[in-house]
Scaffold this motif. Structure first.
Motif, PDB file in Angstrom:
ATOM      1  N   LYS A 123      12.515 -19.385  82.304  1.00 54.56           N
ATOM      2  CA  LYS A 123      11.737 -20.067  83.382  1.00 54.56           C
ATOM      3  C   LYS A 123      11.727 -19.247  84.452  1.00 54.56           C
ATOM      4  O   LYS A 123      12.786 -18.650  85.073  1.00 54.56           O
ATOM      5  CB  LYS A 123      12.433 -21.435  83.721  1.00 54.56           C
ATOM      6  CG  LYS A 123      11.621 -22.493  84.544  1.00 54.56           C
ATOM      7  CD  LYS A 123      10.406 -22.746  84.249  1.00 54.56           C
ATOM      8  CE  LYS A 123       9.482 -23.620  85.064  1.00 54.56           C
ATOM      9  NZ  LYS A 123       8.088 -24.096  84.714  1.00 54.56           N
ATOM     10  N   SER A 124      10.611 -19.047  85.300  1.00 57.79           N
ATOM     11  CA  SER A 124      10.287 -18.345  86.364  1.00 57.79           C
ATOM     12  C   SER A 124       9.513 -19.178  87.223  1.00 57.79           C
ATOM     13  O   SER A 124       9.044 -20.244  86.819  1.00 57.79           O
ATOM     14  CB  SER A 124       9.294 -16.963  86.129  1.00 57.79           C
ATOM     15  OG  SER A 124       9.798 -16.117  85.341  1.00 57.79           O
ATOM     16  N   VAL A 125       9.571 -18.864  88.612  1.00 55.93           N
ATOM     17  CA  VAL A 125       8.721 -19.871  89.646  1.00 55.93           C
ATOM     18  C   VAL A 125       7.739 -18.889  90.210  1.00 55.93           C
ATOM     19  O   VAL A 125       7.833 -17.736  89.973  1.00 55.93           O
ATOM     20  CB  VAL A 125       9.964 -20.588  90.671  1.00 55.93           C
ATOM     21  CG1 VAL A 125      10.778 -21.339  90.162  1.00 55.93           C
ATOM     22  CG2 VAL A 125      10.872 -19.312  91.212  1.00 55.93           C
ATOM     23  N   PRO A 126       6.875 -19.582  91.153  1.00 57.26           N
ATOM     24  CA  PRO A 126       5.821 -18.682  91.515  1.00 57.26           C
ATOM     25  C   PRO A 126       6.470 -17.569  92.472  1.00 57.26           C
ATOM     26  O   PRO A 126       7.512 -17.688  93.151  1.00 57.26           O
ATOM     27  CB  PRO A 126       5.202 -19.936  92.605  1.00 57.26           C
ATOM     28  CG  PRO A 126       5.430 -21.015  91.954  1.00 57.26           C
ATOM     29  CD  PRO A 126       6.740 -21.055  91.229  1.00 57.26           C
ATOM     30  N   ARG A 165       9.472 -14.881  90.404  1.00 56.37           N
ATOM     31  CA  ARG A 165      11.070 -14.956  90.560  1.00 56.37           C
ATOM     32  C   ARG A 165      11.643 -15.595  89.287  1.00 56.37           C
ATOM     33  O   ARG A 165      11.354 -16.849  89.016  1.00 56.37           O
ATOM     34  CB  ARG A 165      11.486 -15.463  91.696  1.00 56.37           C
ATOM     35  CG  ARG A 165      13.062 -15.488  91.980  1.00 56.37           C
ATOM     36  CD  ARG A 165      13.438 -16.060  93.259  1.00 56.37           C
ATOM     37  NE  ARG A 165      13.509 -17.438  93.449  1.00 56.37           N
ATOM     38  CZ  ARG A 165      14.455 -18.304  93.003  1.00 56.37           C
ATOM     39  NH1 ARG A 165      15.539 -17.918  92.423  1.00 56.37           N
ATOM     40  NH2 ARG A 165      14.321 -19.650  93.146  1.00 56.37           N
ATOM     41  N   ARG A 166      12.681 -14.796  88.654  1.00 58.03           N
ATOM     42  CA  ARG A 166      13.229 -15.333  87.575  1.00 58.03           C
ATOM     43  C   ARG A 166      14.219 -16.457  87.699  1.00 58.03           C
ATOM     44  O   ARG A 166      15.062 -15.978  88.277  1.00 58.03           O
ATOM     45  CB  ARG A 166      13.617 -14.429  86.466  1.00 58.03           C
ATOM     46  CG  ARG A 166      14.298 -14.673  85.221  1.00 58.03           C
ATOM     47  CD  ARG A 166      14.453 -13.704  84.233  1.00 58.03           C
ATOM     48  NE  ARG A 166      15.760 -13.234  84.497  1.00 58.03           N
ATOM     49  CZ  ARG A 166      15.970 -12.062  83.965  1.00 58.03           C
ATOM     50  NH1 ARG A 166      15.544 -11.584  83.001  1.00 58.03           N
ATOM     51  NH2 ARG A 166      17.417 -11.444  84.302  1.00 58.03           N
ATOM     52  N   LEU A 167      14.214 -17.538  87.217  1.00 60.20           N
ATOM     53  CA  LEU A 167      15.348 -18.279  87.430  1.00 60.20           C
ATOM     54  C   LEU A 167      16.573 -18.019  86.550  1.00 60.20           C
ATOM     55  O   LEU A 167      17.465 -17.924  86.575  1.00 60.20           O
ATOM     56  CB  LEU A 167      14.996 -19.912  87.188  1.00 60.20           C
ATOM     57  CG  LEU A 167      13.945 -20.637  88.403  1.00 60.20           C
ATOM     58  CD1 LEU A 167      13.901 -21.883  87.941  1.00 60.20           C
ATOM     59  CD2 LEU A 167      14.779 -20.474  89.732  1.00 60.20           C
ATOM     60  N   ASP A 180       8.849 -21.423  80.260  1.00 62.28           N
ATOM     61  CA  ASP A 180       8.057 -20.203  79.759  1.00 62.28           C
ATOM     62  C   ASP A 180       8.022 -19.684  78.508  1.00 62.28           C
ATOM     63  O   ASP A 180       7.239 -19.282  77.954  1.00 62.28           O
ATOM     64  CB  ASP A 180       8.291 -18.817  80.873  1.00 62.28           C
ATOM     65  CG  ASP A 180       7.996 -19.628  82.243  1.00 62.28           C
ATOM     66  OD1 ASP A 180       7.298 -20.467  82.601  1.00 62.28           O
ATOM     67  OD2 ASP A 180       8.693 -18.929  83.065  1.00 62.28           O
ATOM     68  N   ALA A 181       9.386 -19.839  77.882  1.00 57.35           N
ATOM     69  CA  ALA A 181       9.660 -19.362  76.837  1.00 57.35           C
ATOM     70  C   ALA A 181      10.860 -20.069  76.082  1.00 57.35           C
ATOM     71  O   ALA A 181      11.380 -20.712  76.738  1.00 57.35           O
ATOM     72  CB  ALA A 181       9.997 -17.800  76.596  1.00 57.35           C
ATOM     73  N   GLY A 182      10.986 -20.152  74.855  1.00 56.79           N
ATOM     74  CA  GLY A 182      12.116 -20.665  74.011  1.00 56.79           C
ATOM     75  C   GLY A 182      12.080 -22.219  73.920  1.00 56.79           C
ATOM     76  O   GLY A 182      10.851 -22.569  73.825  1.00 56.79           O
TER      77      GLY A 182
END
Length: 228
Positions: free
Chosen positions: A15-18, A21-23, A61-63
């Motif tokens: 998961k990334s945010v606007p 930036r990858r969380l 975003d994936a998984g």
């Protein structure tokens, strides 16, 4: 070795945010029935976002996330809503208690949504209110509660329908130490005796100590933490 099938299974979650930036990425997690896992980490690392993804309230975003073998990604919104109602209990940081309902009505909501009979609804709601120290307050309105009391109602509501998966975001953040200890014991008992899988996000060492495992959330996923 424990061969109990996992109630919650997470594979390669990202998961990334606007701003890109990858969380977190490559996040794997398996939680068995009767197991309580605590997730800790720095502020802003994505702990609450992760819980929302596990509950099907946010998308990754994936998984993939599966609950009792059911992949959330394979469900439409109506099916995800039904799964949340029937199989998931969620304690939010912001409580989401309805001020115009009594405490009994607030706690009873998950049972009402799955069409339990009226006698069962009232009895189970009253028992849960008693368990969190509010047994005499069932007819009071939620608008009259303190923050700590609202937190206790939120926990009672999350546990009342005996879900398969219990998710909690800082469940004792607004409680005094004595009440926090009682609520944590209730939470842990609900997971272990109810054969639920529990995931709690916390900054509290006390909360983390009740867990079977403590994991730290990082940008590279979850890492085992071993306290002294």
């Amino acid at each position: 070795m424990n061969h109990t099938p996992a109630t919650l299974t997470v594979r390669a979650l990202a998961k990334s945010v606007p701003g890109e930036r990858r969380l977190f990425a490559d996040l794997d997690l398996a939680v068995a029935a009767g197991e309580l896992v605590a997730i800790v980490g720095e502020s802003g690392v994505g702990k609450s976002t992760l819980l929302n993804i596990l509950a099907g309230l946010d998308s990754s975003d994936a998984g993939a996330v599966s609950i009792e073998g059911v992949a959330l990604g394979a469900l439409d919104e109506t099916q995800r809503t039904r799964l949340r109602r029937e199989r998931i209990g969620f304690v939010f940081q912001a409580f989401h208690i309805l001020p115009y309902l009594t405490l009994r009505q607030n706690v009873a909501l998950p049972l009402a949504l799955v069409s339990a009979d009226a006698a069962t609804i009232d009895a189970r709601a009253d028992a849960m209110l008693d368990a969190v120290g509010l047994g005499s307050r069932g007819d009071d309105y939620a608008r009259d509660l303190s923050g700590g009391e609202m937190q206790r109602v939120a926990i009672a509501r999350a546990l009342v329908h005996r879900p398969a998966l219990i998710l909690a975001d800082e469940p004792t953040g607004n409680l005094d130490p004595h009440t926090a200890g009682k609520v944590l014991a209730l939470f842990a008992d609900a997971v272990r005796q109810g054969d639920a899988a529990g995931v709690v996000v916390t900054h509290s060492r006390t909360t983390a100590r009740i867990a079977d495992r403590v994991l730290t959330l990082t940008a590279e996923g979850l890492k085992e933490r071993h306290d002294d």
